[in-house]
Every structure is written in C-alpha cells, then in structure tokens.
Design a protein around this motif. Sequence first.
Motif, PDB file in Angstrom:
ATOM      1  N   GLN A   1      32.170  52.484  41.812  1.00 51.56           N
ATOM      2  CA  GLN A   1      31.417  51.567  40.967  1.00 51.56           C
ATOM      3  C   GLN A   1      32.314  50.397  40.575  1.00 51.56           C
ATOM      4  O   GLN A   1      33.416  50.584  40.079  1.00 51.56           O
ATOM      5  CB  GLN A   1      30.919  52.283  39.717  1.00 51.56           C
ATOM      6  CG  GLN A   1      30.102  51.403  38.807  1.00 51.56           C
ATOM      7  CD  GLN A   1      29.586  52.159  37.591  1.00 51.56           C
ATOM      8  OE1 GLN A   1      29.811  53.361  37.482  1.00 51.56           O
ATOM      9  NE2 GLN A   1      28.912  51.464  36.708  1.00 51.56           N
ATOM     10  N   GLN A   3      33.784  47.467  38.466  1.00 49.38           N
ATOM     11  CA  GLN A   3      33.924  47.209  37.038  1.00 49.38           C
ATOM     12  C   GLN A   3      34.890  46.051  36.822  1.00 49.38           C
ATOM     13  O   GLN A   3      35.962  45.992  37.429  1.00 49.38           O
ATOM     14  CB  GLN A   3      34.431  48.453  36.314  1.00 49.38           C
ATOM     15  CG  GLN A   3      34.345  48.363  34.805  1.00 49.38           C
ATOM     16  CD  GLN A   3      34.666  49.681  34.125  1.00 49.38           C
ATOM     17  OE1 GLN A   3      35.299  50.554  34.717  1.00 49.38           O
ATOM     18  NE2 GLN A   3      34.237  49.826  32.887  1.00 49.38           N
ATOM     19  N   VAL A   5      36.792  44.079  33.669  1.00 48.47           N
ATOM     20  CA  VAL A   5      37.097  44.239  32.253  1.00 48.47           C
ATOM     21  C   VAL A   5      38.006  43.111  31.802  1.00 48.47           C
ATOM     22  O   VAL A   5      39.131  42.963  32.297  1.00 48.47           O
ATOM     23  CB  VAL A   5      37.776  45.597  31.973  1.00 48.47           C
ATOM     24  CG1 VAL A   5      38.107  45.713  30.493  1.00 48.47           C
ATOM     25  CG2 VAL A   5      36.884  46.740  32.426  1.00 48.47           C
ATOM     26  N   CYS A  22      41.374  39.647  33.661  1.00 47.12           N
ATOM     27  CA  CYS A  22      40.192  40.360  34.141  1.00 47.12           C
ATOM     28  C   CYS A  22      40.656  41.386  35.173  1.00 47.12           C
ATOM     29  O   CYS A  22      41.098  41.002  36.263  1.00 47.12           O
ATOM     30  CB  CYS A  22      39.201  39.399  34.755  1.00 47.12           C
ATOM     31  SG  CYS A  22      37.805  40.211  35.588  1.00 47.12           S
ATOM     32  N   SER A  25      38.114  46.848  39.165  1.00 48.00           N
ATOM     33  CA  SER A  25      38.294  48.187  39.711  1.00 48.00           C
ATOM     34  C   SER A  25      37.062  48.597  40.494  1.00 48.00           C
ATOM     35  O   SER A  25      35.972  48.064  40.284  1.00 48.00           O
ATOM     36  CB  SER A  25      38.550  49.201  38.586  1.00 48.00           C
ATOM     37  OG  SER A  25      37.459  49.255  37.705  1.00 48.00           O
ATOM     38  N   GLY A  26      37.254  49.488  41.426  1.00 48.76           N
ATOM     39  CA  GLY A  26      36.160  49.983  42.230  1.00 48.76           C
ATOM     40  C   GLY A  26      35.875  49.169  43.474  1.00 48.76           C
ATOM     41  O   GLY A  26      35.100  49.577  44.333  1.00 48.76           O
ATOM     42  N   ASP A 118      28.536  40.294  40.062  1.00 49.76           N
ATOM     43  CA  ASP A 118      29.231  41.233  39.173  1.00 49.76           C
ATOM     44  C   ASP A 118      29.762  40.492  37.949  1.00 49.76           C
ATOM     45  O   ASP A 118      30.310  39.393  38.075  1.00 49.76           O
ATOM     46  CB  ASP A 118      30.390  41.908  39.904  1.00 49.76           C
ATOM     47  CG  ASP A 118      29.930  42.673  41.121  1.00 49.76           C
ATOM     48  OD1 ASP A 118      30.604  42.607  42.158  1.00 49.76           O
ATOM     49  OD2 ASP A 118      28.871  43.339  41.031  1.00 49.76           O
ATOM     50  N   GLY A 120      31.757  40.918  33.901  1.00 45.53           N
ATOM     51  CA  GLY A 120      32.421  41.689  32.872  1.00 45.53           C
ATOM     52  C   GLY A 120      31.568  41.681  31.614  1.00 45.53           C
ATOM     53  O   GLY A 120      30.525  41.029  31.554  1.00 45.53           O
ATOM     54  N   GLN A 121      32.047  42.378  30.608  1.00 43.41           N
ATOM     55  CA  GLN A 121      31.268  42.502  29.380  1.00 43.41           C
ATOM     56  C   GLN A 121      31.472  41.326  28.439  1.00 43.41           C
ATOM     57  O   GLN A 121      30.701  41.157  27.484  1.00 43.41           O
ATOM     58  CB  GLN A 121      31.641  43.810  28.657  1.00 43.41           C
ATOM     59  CG  GLN A 121      32.916  43.761  27.827  1.00 43.41           C
ATOM     60  CD  GLN A 121      34.185  43.736  28.648  1.00 43.41           C
ATOM     61  OE1 GLN A 121      34.159  43.883  29.872  1.00 43.41           O
ATOM     62  NE2 GLN A 121      35.320  43.566  27.972  1.00 43.41           N
TER      63      GLN A 121
END
Length: 128
Positions: A1, A3, A5, A22, A25-26, A118, A120-121
């Motif tokens: 998955q 991700q 961050v 940033c 991953s995945g 994609d 990030g938060q």
Amino acid sequence: QVQLVESGGGLVQPGGSLRLSCAASGYTYSSCCMGWFRQSPGKEREGITAIYTGDSTGGTTYYAGSVQGRSTISLDRAQNIMYLTIDAMKPEDTATYYCAADFVCGPHIQPRLWGPKDWGQGTQVTVS
C-alpha cells in the motif's frame, strides 16, 4: 500500500525558512512526477513545485510563480524521501502543505493541471 507522510510543519517566522519532508513507502516512483501542493483557508489547493523522478540527476524541476526563486525541491532516492525548502517565508505562505505523487508535469503543463494519484495527509505551516 502506497503511503506518503509529510513532516516538518509548524510555526515559522516571517523571513525564516521552511523545510518539509515526505517519506514514501510501499512504492518507488520512477517515471512520473512528485511534488508539493498547498491549500490556504478559503482558497483552492495549488501545486507549487514538482520533480520528475525519471531524471536521476534530480535536475528536472518545476516551480510555481509564488515560490519561484526561493524554494527547492529535491529527492533522496536511497531513502525514498522528498524534500521542500522555502526561504524568505511570508504570511501568505501559511497553508496546509501536501506531498503528492504519480502525476504528469512538464515545461508546458501548468501546475493547475497536475493531477496526483497519491496524496499525503498534509502538514500545517503557519507564518507568523
């Protein structure tokens, strides 16, 4: 998955510098663009800078006018981490900053046309 961050947000004094990270991953992006977006209260999210992951030198980068000349985007391929630095921060740089990836960028593609798959938060940056 996949991700993404972000880290490094917070309070910055006017005229100071910002450095965001940033961590991806995945997945390792290798032939698309990664970049940074931001959204201020009451405004639309805007792309501010992008880097083409297919250029191993890291030299294919794009900047929006709002940060041109005072910001740098870079990519640490070994760590799979993207960085953003902005100098001479202004109150109008206050925003939530987002890391994004997997989109097309180029010299004739306006940031408003970047369409990352994609995200990030987000991390809040306040200049005051």
